[in-house]
Design an enzyme around this catalytic site. Structure first.
Site, PDB file in Angstrom:
ATOM      1  CB  SER A 114      -6.389   2.293 -16.202  1.00  0.00           C
ATOM      2  OG  SER A 114      -7.422   3.038 -15.870  1.00  0.00           O
ATOM      3  CE  LYS A 166      -6.666  14.799   8.252  1.00  0.00           C
ATOM      4  NZ  LYS A 166      -5.168  14.640   7.274  1.00  0.00           N
TER       5      LYS A 166
END
Length: 301
Positions: A114, A166
């Site tokens: 990764s 949000k």
């Protein structure tokens, strides 16, 4: 001498030895382990170990290797399952910048997956052991929901926000279809950045990298067949290769970067920061990562 006196004496000596050992460890933390270096020509050596959570020290070491005139090539040893995307990209950029002026040879340890793979790809030559775990080209986001638990203990949560997205990812409300689409778009964009970086650095077609980049891991042998690494070999092989690329005859000298000196204030701040970060994760904060999944003993990108 009475038996009780002997026991007391042994306890005192053991306590003094323990205090001495602790003082040595504290001194190492505060003063650093010293600088192993060489004034002659040699091969620079930089390590990326553990989860990639911060890039500062590694980027600094790579910059120092770039500036040192006696460093003729650099070996980058990677032992990492990946980590946070931003720091991984910053180390990748620093390796890429270094590779423009000096040969960089990567040596993969037990795992370089990764983000650990991402930082390796600008190198001139990538070595992996046959059993190295690498690849895992992908992006991972983990979210939790604790509404059921809160209902059981009689807790309620209230959120005030400036916009409907949000509090996306909040553990106290379910994800809406719009939330999922939004987050999947973010993950898709980050994944495409990773794919393009691999394709460019490894000189592979983008479509071929996309086919390989479904998050799966590869052994060193498999990665070699897929052209994700260049050779199978050990750290010693990587050092020898760097010496050859640098035109150094005989066994090359390793030039180590100076280790960061940590003062007590920094150690305390790091500890406090770690506590708050862990608390934030428990309270539902989320991040997008490059590590292997923890179920495989690894983290996201």
């Amino acid at each position: 001498m009475k038996k009780s006196h002997v026991i007391i004496a042994v306890v005192i000596v053991a306590t003094l030895l323990l205090l001495f050992a602790m003082s040595v460890q504290i001194a190492r933390l505060v003063l650093g382990d010293g600088v192993i270096n060489s004034s002659g020509d040699g091969i620079g050596y930089v390590e990326v170990k553990g989860p990639i959570l911060d890039s500062g020290e590694t980027v600094k070491q790579l910059a120092e290797m770039r500036k040192k005139t006696n460093v003729k090539a650099v070996v980058l040893r990677i032992e990492s399952p990946g980590g946070v995307i931003g720091p991984s990209q910053e180390i990748y950029a620093a390796v890429k910048k270094l590779a423009k002026t000096k040969k960089v040879v990567v040596s993969m340890g037990s795992v370089a997956a990764s983000g650990g793979y991402h930082v390796a790809i600008p190198a001139a030559v990538i070595y992996a052991n046959p059993g190295t775990i690498t690849g895992s080209i992908g992006v991972l986001m983990k979210l939790s929901n604790v509404e059921g638990l809160m209902d059981k203990v009689g807790m309620k949560a209230f959120t005030l926000k400036s916009g409907k997205f949000k509090d996306t990812g909040s553990p106290v409300r379910p994800l809406t279809d719009e939330d999922k689409a939004l987050l999947q778009g973010v993950i898709g964009n980050l994944h495409e950045q990773f794919v393009k970086a691999v394709a460019e650095s490894r000189k592979l077609p983008v479509e071929e990298v996309r086919r390989l980049a479904d998050g799966r891991v590869y052994t060193g042998e498999q990665a070699l067949a897929l052209r994700l690494v260049d050779r199978l070999g050990t750290l010693e092989d990587a050092v020898e290769e760097a010496g050859r690329l640098a035109g150094i005859k005989g066994e090359p000298t390793l030039i180590m970067p100076p280790k960061k000196r940590k003062f007590l204030r920094e150690l305390l701040l790091e500890e406090v920061s770690g506590i708050f970060s862990a608390a934030a994760r428990r309270d539902g904060g989320f991040s997008v990562n490059y590590e292997l999944d923890s179920s495989m003993g690894d983290t996201a990108r």
